[in-house]
Design a protein around this motif. Sequence first.
Motif, PDB file in Angstrom:
ATOM      1  N   GLY A  37       0.773  -1.237   0.000  1.00 22.75           N
ATOM      2  CA  GLY A  37       0.000   0.000   0.000  1.00 22.75           C
ATOM      3  C   GLY A  37       0.809   1.294   0.000  1.00 22.75           C
ATOM      4  N   ASP A  92      -1.400  -4.560   2.854  1.00 24.69           N
ATOM      5  CA  ASP A  92      -1.405  -3.222   3.460  1.00 24.69           C
ATOM      6  C   ASP A  92      -2.148  -2.187   2.631  1.00 24.69           C
ATOM      7  OD1 ASP A  92      -0.084  -3.852   5.830  1.00 24.69           O
ATOM      8  OD2 ASP A  92       1.869  -3.721   4.863  1.00 24.69           O
ATOM      9  N   GLY A  93      -3.319  -2.574   2.146  1.00 19.95           N
ATOM     10  CA  GLY A  93      -4.176  -1.629   1.443  1.00 19.95           C
ATOM     11  C   GLY A  93      -3.875  -1.439  -0.026  1.00 19.95           C
ATOM     12  N   PHE A 109      -5.653  -9.085   4.246  1.00 22.44           N
ATOM     13  CA  PHE A 109      -6.121  -7.930   4.995  1.00 22.44           C
ATOM     14  C   PHE A 109      -6.252  -8.267   6.476  1.00 22.44           C
ATOM     15  CE2 PHE A 109      -9.782 -10.276   3.611  1.00 22.44           C
ATOM     16  CZ  PHE A 109     -10.674 -10.225   4.665  1.00 22.44           C
ATOM     17  N   ASP A 110      -6.095  -7.253   7.298  1.00 23.19           N
ATOM     18  CA  ASP A 110      -6.177  -7.391   8.753  1.00 23.19           C
ATOM     19  C   ASP A 110      -7.643  -7.340   9.162  1.00 23.19           C
ATOM     20  OD1 ASP A 110      -6.095  -7.189  11.520  1.00 23.19           O
ATOM     21  OD2 ASP A 110      -4.570  -5.618  11.543  1.00 23.19           O
ATOM     22  N   ASN A 113      -9.021  -4.707  11.675  1.00 27.90           N
ATOM     23  CA  ASN A 113      -9.067  -3.309  11.258  1.00 27.90           C
ATOM     24  C   ASN A 113     -10.334  -3.103  10.437  1.00 27.90           C
ATOM     25  OD1 ASN A 113      -8.731  -1.076   9.351  1.00 27.90           O
ATOM     26  ND2 ASN A 113      -6.635  -0.935  10.094  1.00 27.90           N
ATOM     27  N   GLN A 115     -11.501  -0.597   8.742  1.00 25.33           N
ATOM     28  CA  GLN A 115     -11.303   0.006   7.427  1.00 25.33           C
ATOM     29  C   GLN A 115     -10.790  -1.030   6.426  1.00 25.33           C
ATOM     30  OE1 GLN A 115      -8.597   3.335   7.351  1.00 25.33           O
ATOM     31  NE2 GLN A 115      -9.115   3.869   5.256  1.00 25.33           N
ATOM     32  N   ALA A 116      -9.833  -1.859   6.830  1.00 29.76           N
ATOM     33  CA  ALA A 116      -9.302  -2.906   5.954  1.00 29.76           C
ATOM     34  C   ALA A 116     -10.386  -3.930   5.626  1.00 29.76           C
ATOM     35  CB  ALA A 116      -8.103  -3.586   6.606  1.00 29.76           C
ATOM     36  N   ARG A 119     -12.734  -2.377   3.018  1.00 27.47           N
ATOM     37  CA  ARG A 119     -12.121  -2.358   1.686  1.00 27.47           C
ATOM     38  C   ARG A 119     -12.115  -3.757   1.072  1.00 27.47           C
ATOM     39  NH1 ARG A 119     -12.267   0.988  -1.482  1.00 27.47           N
ATOM     40  NH2 ARG A 119     -10.321   0.516  -2.501  1.00 27.47           N
TER      41      ARG A 119
END
Length: 149
Positions: A37, A92-93, A109-110, A113, A115-116, A119
């Motif tokens: 990312g 990481d995005g 992806f985490d 998180n 936001q992750a 996404r």
Amino acid sequence: MTEVLFYHLQNAPLEQVLPQLLERSLARDWRVVVKVGDAERMEALVNSLWTYRDDSFLPHGTRDDGPAEAHPIFLTVVDENPNAAQVVFLVDGAEPGDLAGYERCVLMFDGRNEQALGRAREHWKALKGAGHDATYWQQSDEGRWEKKA
């Protein structure tokens, strides 16, 4: 179409899981692009790949390390496939971009998180809608990967 695997990290960090998956890719004689990312995180991952285990070596590099085609694992922050990789890891995005040149895409992806997680859901919908064969894998409490969808 590219096979897309979504890896939902829950019990182990990326720095622990990514090297294991990269080793599996190399064991299959696949070349790999790891798209990160941002540049700062890419440098951290480069360093972690050198030190993740004393008894192993993952041959990897970036644009700063000479010709891209010399690196079985190539790390980047842009949408490129300079080492003719069969597999791209998005971490990481990193955004999927053009997957046409790859046999497989692994989107990590985490899951802790929000936001992750959001996404990843958007990418799932878009990639499935584009006709890619997508599967969803989640870590069990024991650290094994379980196919959920």
